[in-house]
Design an enzyme around this catalytic site. Structure first.
Site, PDB file in Angstrom:
ATOM      1  N   SER B  10       0.544 -17.625 -11.145  1.00 14.51           N
ATOM      2  CA  SER B  10       1.035 -18.975 -12.022  1.00 14.51           C
ATOM      3  C   SER B  10       1.465 -18.065 -13.202  1.00 14.51           C
ATOM      4  O   SER B  10       2.649 -19.812 -14.059  1.00 14.51           O
ATOM      5  CB  SER B  10      -0.355 -19.098 -12.467  1.00 14.51           C
ATOM      6  OG  SER B  10      -0.990 -19.801 -11.460  1.00 14.51           O
ATOM      7  N   ARG B  33      -0.751 -19.995 -21.494  1.00 20.26           N
ATOM      8  CA  ARG B  33      -2.173 -19.872 -21.242  1.00 20.26           C
ATOM      9  C   ARG B  33      -2.478 -21.330 -21.804  1.00 20.26           C
ATOM     10  O   ARG B  33      -3.375 -22.075 -20.991  1.00 20.26           O
ATOM     11  CB  ARG B  33      -3.262 -18.472 -21.790  1.00 20.26           C
ATOM     12  CG  ARG B  33      -4.030 -18.300 -21.840  1.00 20.26           C
ATOM     13  CD  ARG B  33      -5.721 -17.590 -21.408  1.00 20.26           C
ATOM     14  NE  ARG B  33      -4.826 -16.140 -20.929  1.00 20.26           N
ATOM     15  CZ  ARG B  33      -5.218 -15.480 -19.785  1.00 20.26           C
ATOM     16  NH1 ARG B  33      -5.395 -16.724 -19.010  1.00 20.26           N
ATOM     17  NH2 ARG B  33      -4.728 -14.558 -19.392  1.00 20.26           N
ATOM     18  N   HIS B  36      -1.001 -23.019 -18.905  1.00 20.59           N
ATOM     19  CA  HIS B  36      -1.698 -22.871 -17.289  1.00 20.59           C
ATOM     20  C   HIS B  36      -3.512 -23.238 -17.300  1.00 20.59           C
ATOM     21  O   HIS B  36      -3.358 -23.635 -16.169  1.00 20.59           O
ATOM     22  CB  HIS B  36      -1.973 -20.983 -17.317  1.00 20.59           C
ATOM     23  CG  HIS B  36      -3.068 -20.454 -16.425  1.00 20.59           C
ATOM     24  ND1 HIS B  36      -3.969 -20.415 -16.541  1.00 20.59           N
ATOM     25  CD2 HIS B  36      -2.526 -20.663 -15.583  1.00 20.59           C
ATOM     26  CE1 HIS B  36      -4.763 -19.757 -15.876  1.00 20.59           C
ATOM     27  NE2 HIS B  36      -3.555 -19.878 -14.822  1.00 20.59           N
TER      28      HIS B  36
END
Lengths: 205, 205
Positions: B10, B33, B36
């Site tokens: 990812s 993040r 994500h």
């Protein structure tokens, strides 16, 4: 302003900015709460709600059926105290020792092992996926095999590896679903969907 | 694929699609993040990281300082088990009976009352706001008055009433912050920021 007033004002702003969104009256409160939780109006275009999903979800909540989720974030985000009059509870097995062992033994994700573990307790319940495509794909597989019969699947995994693909599979089921197309989603969005259903379960009829 | 491999894949997809994002090497893991967790690349444009925020956040985590948050979703989203080697804990007082009473007595939100209750325990700690602009505005007020000195403020309330305004105020502080401009944010994004700092605290040096 009190929290309830802030929520009402937020909904009014969303209503105004969304304009003519085209959702029926019993679907819009769900999509609106997804936007409320994310400030992301893309959910207007991307959300997909099975024609029987709202009726099925409200029915499951009112009958006190279990709600299972793949994340503890979704579990604590769902308004458990508002479920209590109906007798329902929200469960997440991700931190359960037995699930960890099962996953290690089988070489599968804990999210997938957690689906296997509750498949036979899911009749008329709600399964809420906010994170793991592996959970959603396993759930779809078990439904197709007739091994589990949830009343509703809230399928909103987020991410870059199989999230969109797993949700695309969900659209082919006869089982009622609430999902979206694309990568977005998450535990917060999934909890918002369930909370919207809880509000409808408490207020309707 | 195992969860760790899914995460790495990812991140590689996000890196590729983000292209030349312009973030320094110690800021990008935080923004990455956030993306994500949401699949929302707008955080590239919208995130604001104080120059000393990463150093301050890592320092607070390594010293085992307390992390306070305004939502139980953020609390359970932060990887408590990875904090344990440092001795730190994550606290959320929103469901605390005393906070409910304090809020009712003063006629303020519980989120604001929870900030008041921990102001004098916050030295070198981290305050994480994922939901309530009232919490962030109160925290900013107490910092300006010199009544609390957090090492870092993660200010990511989401929503349509005062979320953007409260985050705009945060940008004027000397106190290190990680925040964004606009309405977006949320407990999931706030937890992702702290988790990115935890990863850096465990891996650097």
């Amino acid at each position: 302003m009190k929290p309830h007033e802030i929520e009402q004002k937020s909904f009014a702003i969303i209503d105004e900015e969304a304009g003519d969104h085209g959702y029926p009256a019993d679907h819009w409160p769900i999509v609106r709460r997804m936007i409320h939780t994310t400030a992301d109006f893309e959910y207007i275009q991307d959300t997909r709600i099975h024609p029987e999903a709202v009726t099925a979800g409200i029915g499951a909540i009112r009958s006190g059926s279990a709600i299972f989720t793949d994340t503890n974030m979704a579990r604590v985000g769902i308004r458990q105290n508002q479920l209590e009059p109906f007798g329902g509870q929200v469960h997440c097995l991700m931190a359960d020792e037995r699930i960890a062992r099962l996953a290690a033994d089988k070489g599968i994700t804990r999210a997938k092992a957690a689906v296997d573990a509750v498949a036979d307790q899911l009749d008329n319940g709600i399964y809420v996926v906010g994170n793991a495509p592996t959970a959603l794909l396993r759930l779809i597989e078990l439904i197709r095999q007739g091994r589990t019969r949830p009343a509703l699947v809230v399928g909103l995994p987020v991410g870059f590896v199989n999230a969109a693909e797993s949700k695309a599979e969900l659209l082919h089921l006869d089982t009622p679903y609430i999902t979206n197309v694309g990568r977005k989603g998450g535990s917060n969005v999934a909890a918002a969907v369930v909370n919207a259903l809880i509000v409808q379960a408490r207020s309707d009829g």
